[in-house]
Design a protein around this motif. Structure first.
Motif, mmCIF file in Angstrom:
data_model
loop_
_atom_site.group_PDB
_atom_site.id
_atom_site.type_symbol
_atom_site.label_atom_id
_atom_site.label_comp_id
_atom_site.label_asym_id
_atom_site.label_seq_id
_atom_site.Cartn_x
_atom_site.Cartn_y
_atom_site.Cartn_z
ATOM 1 N N LEU A 184 0.826 -1.206 0.000
ATOM 2 C CA LEU A 184 0.000 0.000 0.000
ATOM 3 C C LEU A 184 0.866 1.264 0.000
ATOM 4 C CD1 LEU A 184 -2.336 -1.959 0.532
ATOM 5 C CD2 LEU A 184 -3.207 -0.363 2.231
ATOM 6 N N ALA A 185 1.962 1.201 0.725
ATOM 7 C CA ALA A 185 2.812 2.398 0.858
ATOM 8 C C ALA A 185 3.542 2.747 -0.445
ATOM 9 C CB ALA A 185 3.830 2.186 1.978
ATOM 10 N N LEU A 186 3.729 1.750 -1.324
ATOM 11 C CA LEU A 186 4.495 1.964 -2.558
ATOM 12 C C LEU A 186 3.981 3.135 -3.388
ATOM 13 C CD1 LEU A 186 4.952 -1.659 -3.968
ATOM 14 C CD2 LEU A 186 6.731 -0.130 -3.126
ATOM 15 N N GLY A 187 2.662 3.289 -3.436
ATOM 16 C CA GLY A 187 2.099 4.304 -4.305
ATOM 17 C C GLY A 187 1.813 5.628 -3.610
ATOM 18 N N ALA A 237 -5.294 4.456 -1.142
ATOM 19 C CA ALA A 237 -4.169 5.026 -0.383
ATOM 20 C C ALA A 237 -3.337 5.966 -1.246
ATOM 21 C CB ALA A 237 -3.283 3.901 0.159
ATOM 22 N N MET A 238 -3.288 5.675 -2.538
ATOM 23 C CA MET A 238 -2.450 6.451 -3.466
ATOM 24 C C MET A 238 -3.006 7.848 -3.729
ATOM 25 S SD MET A 238 -1.430 5.047 -7.236
ATOM 26 C CE MET A 238 -0.503 6.032 -8.410
ATOM 27 N N GLN A 239 -4.297 8.026 -3.516
ATOM 28 C CA GLN A 239 -4.973 9.294 -3.826
ATOM 29 C C GLN A 239 -4.667 9.769 -5.254
ATOM 30 O OE1 GLN A 239 -3.732 11.444 -0.025
ATOM 31 N NE2 GLN A 239 -5.797 12.253 -0.330
ATOM 32 N N PRO A 240 -4.988 8.929 -6.232
ATOM 33 C CA PRO A 240 -4.699 9.318 -7.617
ATOM 34 C C PRO A 240 -5.666 10.393 -8.093
ATOM 35 C CG PRO A 240 -5.964 7.307 -7.604
ATOM 36 C CD PRO A 240 -5.698 7.637 -6.169
ATOM 37 N N ARG A 241 -5.352 10.990 -9.214
ATOM 38 C CA ARG A 241 -6.293 11.966 -9.792
ATOM 39 C C ARG A 241 -7.406 11.224 -10.529
ATOM 40 N NH1 ARG A 241 -2.973 15.921 -13.188
ATOM 41 N NH2 ARG A 241 -4.798 17.239 -12.949
ATOM 42 N N LEU A 242 -7.042 10.106 -11.153
ATOM 43 C CA LEU A 242 -8.065 9.272 -11.805
ATOM 44 C C LEU A 242 -7.794 7.812 -11.467
ATOM 45 C CD1 LEU A 242 -10.460 8.795 -13.734
ATOM 46 C CD2 LEU A 242 -8.798 8.676 -15.608
ATOM 47 N N ALA A 243 -8.787 7.162 -10.867
ATOM 48 C CA ALA A 243 -8.680 5.732 -10.553
ATOM 49 C C ALA A 243 -9.577 4.960 -11.503
ATOM 50 C CB ALA A 243 -9.094 5.474 -9.112
ATOM 51 N N ILE A 244 -8.972 4.016 -12.210
ATOM 52 C CA ILE A 244 -9.759 3.128 -13.060
ATOM 53 C C ILE A 244 -9.981 1.855 -12.256
ATOM 54 C CG2 ILE A 244 -9.865 1.903 -15.254
ATOM 55 C CD1 ILE A 244 -7.612 3.890 -16.208
ATOM 56 N N LEU A 245 -11.212 1.558 -11.942
ATOM 57 C CA LEU A 245 -11.523 0.362 -11.149
ATOM 58 C C LEU A 245 -12.174 -0.654 -12.079
ATOM 59 C CD1 LEU A 245 -13.097 2.095 -7.980
ATOM 60 C CD2 LEU A 245 -10.678 1.704 -8.539
ATOM 61 N N ASP A 246 -11.436 -1.724 -12.377
ATOM 62 C CA ASP A 246 -11.944 -2.715 -13.325
ATOM 63 C C ASP A 246 -12.685 -3.813 -12.570
ATOM 64 O OD1 ASP A 246 -12.476 -4.204 -15.536
ATOM 65 O OD2 ASP A 246 -10.393 -4.761 -15.970
#
Lengths: 262, 332
Positions: free
Chosen positions: A104-107, A154-163
């Motif tokens: 989880l911490a990686l991103g 956890a990464m708090q991305p700007r866009l998350a693609i959830l497949d």
């Protein structure tokens, strides 16, 4: 370009060995938007997700992917991720020897134990139990899926693609997934939610329908759900997974001509 | 407890005050820490331990039930460790082997005698932080008594130059109902040339698990040869090997499992990851001498999985960092 647009997919075509799996996809995701992409099995949903992420073998033969005003069509997975784009795989990879907390911490731009615990709690996993567990094949499909969603959160991305976040052996209940998507949106993450379950579209503000490798309908989730339930599902029930066209021996035409599909 | 080592430090206050001894001791402890060891443990009276640098026995701490004899030789040390029957240790015995100089030879001849019903763990760290032209030879004989359990974990650190040959040879006998778990790890710094030779004979209902992990780079050479003979009824054996090689390094894993008795079960599991111009080979040999025995093997050699790689890259890692995390996870 419209400043409200975060992702614009323009006429994207993708050929995989033996098939043209994307046939001129056009799609727009706006900032702060939760956008559901509905489609039957084989309609091109996962191919589009992998194309957006830049996975190996998924570089379009035609078309452009614009992210935050920048053409990312030829960028690597890493470069896209560093711009704020990420993907929760439908069937996430397993990692021998990698503890969940580290994964989880990686991103995370500023890794912290608190954020890791918060992310695990958000997917209904006990941090006490799971932080030190390895992300390997000892996890059930459902556990691995939750950890993947937690990593993206956890990464708090700007866009998350959830497949297909709701699919899996030990699936998250739909309300858990919807709750997580809302938490992401509250933190400013836009979400492209890919699913073949039309009830999942409830979590979205906008929905699109993909069929035969192209987006054929975009509108409110209620409109698209209705279209999907009334017009697509019966085809899926009768014809099975796409493709149904000439590449599959003209399945669709054959069934229609026999009066099986309206 | 008995000891006949002329260098037993706890019995020699004078020696402990010797500045040369103190320098050597501090240097080897620093290297021990680099290899992943905890120096404070070596100063804990209730934890059995031995510290050997070159051919010097710098410290030995034996405790009730654990007898440690260590004798200096011309190029190394001869050691004998005897665990009394029925002894169950709360803490593992800590062993520190190493050499501070960049050149030389260290030969460790050791004998482990684990008494009936005893349960004991060993945590060994072997450290050669400055190796340029070094040879470290280990010759171990292990006897695990009836119903006894021995867990032996050995981690190596060889520094960044790769100028070292490490040649560990082990012969083990596991008596009825006994158990031996061995875990060898060389995943930090350069490997140099590593040649592990292990042979284990397992009696009825005995168990052996051999795990070896190594990460080679530049022109490192990894060679592992393990033979497990399951001689008694219901004996069990597992060899698990994980190796990663990059640049021009080579990894050659040869494992043999013999099912020689009814109900004996053996399995060999080898995974090797290859990058760049490296080369990996795995040769499993299955021998079955009883039609009620079962021996299996599995091997996977290749690059890291593209999906694993892209998953980590989708978190923002570049390809090299992602590969390193995947390999180190596999070797963890």
């Amino acid at each position: 370009m419209d400043d409200s647009v975060l992702l614009r997919v323009e006429d994207v075509w993708l050929r995989r060995p033996g098939a043209e799996v994307l046939r001129g996809v056009d799609l727009t995701v706006r900032r702060g938007e939760v956008h559901a992409l509905l489609g039957l099995n084989g309609s091109g949903k996962t191919s589009l997700a992998l194309t957006l992420m830049g996975a190996g073998g998924y570089i379009p033969e035609k078309g452009r992917i614009i992210f935050d005003g920048r053409d990312i069509t030829q960028l690597s997975v890493t470069e896209r991720a560093r711009l704020g784009l990420t993907l929760a795989w439908q069937q996430p990879a397993r990692f021998e020897g990698l503890p969940t907390a580290d994964y989880l911490a990686l991103g995370m731009s500023n890794p912290s134990r608190e954020r890791v615990e918060e992310a695990l709690t958000a997917v209904a996993l006990s941090p006490l139990v799971y932080m030190s567990r390895t992300v390997n094949s000892a996890l059930s499909g459902g556990e691995r899926k939750r950890i993947e969603l937690a990593a993206v959160y956890a990464m708090q991305p700007r866009l998350a693609i959830l497949d297909e976040p709701d699919s899996g052996v030990d699936v998250l209940c739909i309300n858990d997934v919807i709750g997580l998507i809302r938490r992401m949106a509250d933190e400013g993450t836009s979400v492209l939610l890919i699913t073949h379950r039309d009830e999942m579209a409830e979590a979205a503000g906008v929905a699109s329908l993909i069929c035969g490798g192209a987006v054929v309908n975009t509108g409110t989730p209620a409109e698209v759900r209705k279209y999907f339930a009334q017009r697509c599902r019966p085809h899926g029930d009768l014809l099975g997974s796409q493709p149904w066209g000439a590449e599959a021996g003209g399945t669709y035409e054959r069934v229609v001509s026999e009066g099986g599909v309206r | 407890m008995s000891s006949r080592s002329p260098s037993r430090v706890e019995s020699s206050i004078l020696q402990q005050r010797d500045p040369a001894w103190a320098r050597e001791y501090e240097a080897i402890l620093k290297a021990y820490e680099q290899a992943g060891g905890r120096p404070d443990i070596l100063r804990t009276p209730r934890v059995a331990s031995a510290v050997i640098s070159g051919n010097q026995v710098l410290a030995v701490n034996a405790i009730d039930g654990v007898e440690i004899e260590a004798e200096e030789q011309e190029n190394g040390v001869r050691a004998r460790i005897v665990v009394a029957p029925g002894t169950k240790l709360e803490h593992p015995v800590h062993l520190c082997f190493g050499m501070i100089p960049s050149e030389g030879l260290q030969e460790i001849v050791s004998e482990f005698e684990i008494g009936e019903g005893a349960e004991v763990g060993f945590l060994a760290h072997c450290t050669f932080p400055n190796a340029l032209d070094l040879k470290h030879v280990m010759d171990a004989r292990i006897h695990v008594g009836p119903g006894a359990t021995m867990r032996y974990s050995e981690a190596h650190y060889h520094g960044a130059e790769g100028g070292i040959e490490v040649l560990p040879t082990t012969h083990a006998q596991i008596d009825e109902g006994g158990r031996l778990e061995s875990d060898f790890s060389l995943v930090h710094g350069r490997v140099g040339r590593l040649d592990i030779q292990t042979e284990v004979d397992v009696a009825a209902r005995g168990t052996v698990e051999l795990v070896a992990k190594a990460y080679g780079s530049a022109d490192d050479e990894i060679h592992v040869s393990e033979v497990v003979r399951l001689n008694g009824e219901g004996a069990r054996g597992l060899t698990k090997t994980r190796a990663a090689v990059r640049d021009r390094a080579t990894s050659q894993i040869y494992t043999t499992a013999e099912g020689n008795a009814p109900g004996s079960v053996g399995h060999m599991d080898c995974t090797e990851v290859v990058r760049g111009e490296a080369m990996a080979r795995n040769v499993p040999i299955v021998v079955v001498r009883d039609d009620r025995a079962r021996v299996t093997h599995e091997a996977a050699i290749g690059s890291v999985s593209q999906k694993e790689l892209e998953t980590l890259m989708a978190r923002g890692l570049d390809e090299e960092d992602a590969v390193d995390i995947i390999i180190r996870g596999m070797l963890a």
